[in-house]
Write a protein that holds these residues in place. Structure first.
Motif, PDB file in Angstrom:
ATOM      1  N   SER A  33      -0.421   7.528 -12.748  1.00 30.12           N
ATOM      2  CA  SER A  33      -1.520   6.976 -13.532  1.00 30.12           C
ATOM      3  C   SER A  33      -2.458   8.081 -14.011  1.00 30.12           C
ATOM      4  N   ALA A  34      -2.716   9.061 -13.151  1.00 26.23           N
ATOM      5  CA  ALA A  34      -3.584  10.193 -13.507  1.00 26.23           C
ATOM      6  C   ALA A  34      -2.997  11.013 -14.657  1.00 26.23           C
ATOM      7  N   LYS A  35      -1.680  10.969 -14.816  1.00 27.70           N
ATOM      8  CA  LYS A  35      -1.007  11.686 -15.902  1.00 27.70           C
ATOM      9  C   LYS A  35      -0.926  10.835 -17.170  1.00 27.70           C
ATOM     10  N   GLY A  36      -1.529   9.641 -17.140  1.00 24.55           N
ATOM     11  CA  GLY A  36      -1.547   8.784 -18.313  1.00 24.55           C
ATOM     12  C   GLY A  36      -0.368   7.828 -18.422  1.00 24.55           C
ATOM     13  N   MET A  37       0.454   7.751 -17.383  1.00 22.67           N
ATOM     14  CA  MET A  37       1.614   6.865 -17.415  1.00 22.67           C
ATOM     15  C   MET A  37       1.210   5.455 -16.971  1.00 22.67           C
ATOM     16  N   PRO A  38       1.493   4.434 -17.789  1.00 22.30           N
ATOM     17  CA  PRO A  38       1.215   3.076 -17.340  1.00 22.30           C
ATOM     18  C   PRO A  38       2.167   2.674 -16.212  1.00 22.30           C
ATOM     19  N   VAL A  39       1.602   2.107 -15.151  1.00 19.08           N
ATOM     20  CA  VAL A  39       2.376   1.620 -14.017  1.00 19.08           C
ATOM     21  C   VAL A  39       2.162   0.115 -13.937  1.00 19.08           C
ATOM     22  N   ILE A  40       3.252  -0.618 -13.931  1.00 22.61           N
ATOM     23  CA  ILE A  40       3.211  -2.080 -13.945  1.00 22.61           C
ATOM     24  C   ILE A  40       3.694  -2.616 -12.603  1.00 22.61           C
ATOM     25  N   ASP A  41       2.893  -3.460 -12.009  1.00 18.63           N
ATOM     26  CA  ASP A  41       3.208  -4.126 -10.743  1.00 18.63           C
ATOM     27  C   ASP A  41       4.105  -5.316 -11.059  1.00 18.63           C
ATOM     28  N   LEU A  42       5.336  -5.267 -10.571  1.00 20.36           N
ATOM     29  CA  LEU A  42       6.315  -6.324 -10.841  1.00 20.36           C
ATOM     30  C   LEU A  42       6.464  -7.246  -9.636  1.00 20.36           C
ATOM     31  N   ILE A  43       5.879  -8.387  -9.683  1.00 20.98           N
ATOM     32  CA  ILE A  43       6.063  -9.525  -8.790  1.00 20.98           C
ATOM     33  C   ILE A  43       5.477  -9.378  -7.397  1.00 20.98           C
ATOM     34  N   ASN A  44       5.833  -8.371  -6.637  1.00 28.24           N
ATOM     35  CA  ASN A  44       5.533  -8.342  -5.209  1.00 28.24           C
ATOM     36  C   ASN A  44       4.080  -8.083  -4.846  1.00 28.24           C
ATOM     37  N   GLY A  45       3.334  -7.436  -5.690  1.00 31.77           N
ATOM     38  CA  GLY A  45       1.941  -7.152  -5.399  1.00 31.77           C
ATOM     39  C   GLY A  45       1.735  -5.748  -4.868  1.00 31.77           C
TER      40      GLY A  45
ATOM     41  N   ASP B 267       0.794  -1.227   0.000  1.00 32.27           N
ATOM     42  CA  ASP B 267       0.000   0.000   0.000  1.00 32.27           C
ATOM     43  C   ASP B 267       0.830   1.282   0.000  1.00 32.27           C
ATOM     44  N   GLY B 268       2.101   1.195   0.296  1.00 31.27           N
ATOM     45  CA  GLY B 268       2.938   2.368   0.520  1.00 31.27           C
ATOM     46  C   GLY B 268       3.231   3.228  -0.695  1.00 31.27           C
ATOM     47  N   LEU B 269       2.928   2.730  -1.879  1.00 31.58           N
ATOM     48  CA  LEU B 269       3.192   3.510  -3.090  1.00 31.58           C
ATOM     49  C   LEU B 269       1.910   3.925  -3.805  1.00 31.58           C
ATOM     50  N   ASN B 270       0.767   3.720  -3.166  1.00 34.60           N
ATOM     51  CA  ASN B 270      -0.507   3.987  -3.828  1.00 34.60           C
ATOM     52  C   ASN B 270      -0.672   5.434  -4.278  1.00 34.60           C
ATOM     53  N   SER B 271      -0.232   6.399  -3.472  1.00 31.31           N
ATOM     54  CA  SER B 271      -0.374   7.799  -3.889  1.00 31.31           C
ATOM     55  C   SER B 271       0.560   8.112  -5.063  1.00 31.31           C
TER      56      SER B 271
END
Length: 184
Positions: free
Chosen positions: A101-113, A91-95
């Motif tokens: 993401s709001a700026k249109g940048m794709p964010v990919i979750d790598l492995i850890n969840g 949860d620590g990186l949600n903001s």
């Protein structure tokens, strides 16, 4: 995949990226073979695909603030088009993720969840299944007429993969003659 459903499919990766992406990747550390292998894979795949990759490592699971600041530095310095995160905290990186993401940048979750609905894609391992397999292995070794204790060190608090692996491990030991001594 909280339902633990699996479907085998053939994947054929593209030979080149559709454009010259600038990607920032952030991982927890490079202290063990696991994350060294992830680093190796990221770097080699970026070369193969013809994309620019800048990789940062935070120095350990205790350095959430470092990971947050490194992500900001990488994106600003390299004018990144996309972000790949091996998160220290579920949860620590949600903001941070929400902002990019709001700026249109794709964010990919790598492995850890990562527990964010702003993730564009996930590259995941099923840590529940890994914990379940470890627990089943131990129960198969154990004589059912003799109780035994298992010291259990699941990993750093707050990491999604730890909670999932712990849940699977405990499910495998449920009803067995093994009991868990929590080690942290």
């Amino acid at each position: 995949n909280i339902e633990h459903q699996h479907e085998r499919r053939q994947y054929t990766p593209p030979s080149r990226a559709s454009r010259p992406w600038r990607i920032c990747a952030s991982i927890p550390h490079l202290k063990d073979d696991y994350w060294l292998a992830v680093n190796f894979g990221l770097v080699n795949e970026a070369k193969r695909m013809g994309v620019a990759l800048n990789l940062y490592e935070a120095g350990g699971y205790e350095h959430l603030a470092t990971q947050q600041s490194q992500i900001a530095e990488c994106v600003a310095r390299n004018k990144a088009d996309a972000l790949i995160i091996g998160a220290i905290s579920a949860d620590g990186l949600n903001s941070v993720i929400g902002d990019y993401s709001a700026k249109g940048m794709p964010v990919i979750d790598l492995i850890n969840g990562i527990n964010s609905d702003k993730i564009a894609a996930r590259v995941a391992a099923d840590f529940y299944d890994m914990g379940l397999a470890a627990g089943k292995y131990l129960t198969a070794l154990q004589s059912h007429d003799k109780a035994a204790k298992v010291a259990w060190f699941p990993g750093p608090a707050g990491a999604a993969w730890v909670a999932a692996g712990d849940k699977g491990f405990r499910a495998a030991l449920d009803g067995s003659s093994l009991s868990i001594l929590d080690g942290g």
